[in-house]
Design a protein around this motif. Sequence first.
Motif, short mmCIF file in Angstrom:
data_model
loop_
_atom_site.label_atom_id
_atom_site.label_comp_id
_atom_site.label_asym_id
_atom_site.label_seq_id
_atom_site.Cartn_x
_atom_site.Cartn_y
_atom_site.Cartn_z
N SER A 30 8.43 -8.77 -1.41
CA SER A 30 7.74 -8.14 -0.28
C SER A 30 8.69 -7.85 0.88
O SER A 30 8.57 -6.82 1.55
CB SER A 30 6.59 -9.03 0.20
N GLU A 81 10.89 0.81 5.80
CA GLU A 81 9.89 0.59 4.76
C GLU A 81 10.17 1.48 3.56
O GLU A 81 10.49 2.66 3.70
CB GLU A 81 8.49 0.88 5.31
N GLN A 82 10.03 0.90 2.37
CA GLN A 82 10.22 1.67 1.14
C GLN A 82 8.94 2.44 0.82
O GLN A 82 7.83 1.92 1.01
CB GLN A 82 10.59 0.74 -0.02
N ASP A 83 9.09 3.67 0.35
CA ASP A 83 7.94 4.51 0.02
C ASP A 83 7.35 4.03 -1.31
O ASP A 83 7.80 4.44 -2.38
CB ASP A 83 8.38 5.97 -0.09
N SER A 84 6.37 3.14 -1.21
CA SER A 84 5.81 2.54 -2.42
C SER A 84 4.34 2.20 -2.20
O SER A 84 3.91 1.92 -1.07
CB SER A 84 6.58 1.27 -2.78
N LYS A 105 3.08 -6.07 3.06
CA LYS A 105 2.87 -6.42 4.46
C LYS A 105 1.84 -7.54 4.59
O LYS A 105 1.98 -8.44 5.43
CB LYS A 105 2.40 -5.19 5.24
N ILE A 146 10.54 -4.71 -0.10
CA ILE A 146 9.68 -3.52 -0.11
C ILE A 146 9.44 -3.03 1.31
O ILE A 146 9.43 -1.82 1.58
CB ILE A 146 8.34 -3.84 -0.81
N THR A 147 9.25 -3.96 2.23
CA THR A 147 9.02 -3.59 3.63
C THR A 147 10.32 -3.27 4.36
O THR A 147 10.29 -2.85 5.52
CB THR A 147 8.30 -4.73 4.38
N LEU A 175 3.61 -1.17 -0.58
CA LEU A 175 3.98 -1.45 0.80
C LEU A 175 2.92 -2.23 1.56
O LEU A 175 3.22 -3.25 2.20
CB LEU A 175 4.28 -0.14 1.54
#
Length: 210
Positions: free
Chosen positions: A171, A57-60, A67, A174-175, A63
Amino acid sequence: MPTPVLDRTSTGRRFLVAAVVCLFALGLTCAVFVGTPFGQAFDSALLPLSERGASYEQDSALLEPAKAVLSVFGDRVVLAVVLLVVVLLSRRLWTSVAAVGVVLGSVATARVLKEVVVRPDLDVVGSSTHNSFPSGHVAVATALLLAFALVLPRWWVLVPGAVVVVVVAASTMITGWHRLSDLVGGALVAAVLYCLAATALADDPAPVDS
């Protein structure tokens, strides 16, 4: 007024050529980004954490919304409801069959490819051998857009649908579920099936855009 036979034949040929082009692009995308050091390095550079064995998972701040989006598009009930809407909007039996076939075919094809495609270990720094090509979520989102395009062949249908596809694609990254090439592959899977469906419908006495 019915479309002349020659025009329908010409339209069918164009869609068939488009299907071949999309299929070639799908194979090329897989070959380059899954099977070459350059492609693997390019993909891994966009997902540095997941490729290095840390969190996928990207630190955003995006997030959790990402999901939620993927949860909706992974829900079979939601998929069934959207397909029902597609069928209800269609004025022709075979168009409905083709539209549903594009969506279900995209889901099945993406799953099969994910099982049979092997991501080799090419000693690329930062790259894993976990295969995620192609993205099933992007394939489904694109297929739903193209299904609506079959039953409602109007440009305004594509605009909001394209936005949804972009959101779903973003998405998945990002995940940390998919690489960029997976997104392209998923979209191309749906595009191939759409073009084949449009080819078949072009041979129908009633035009696709009737």
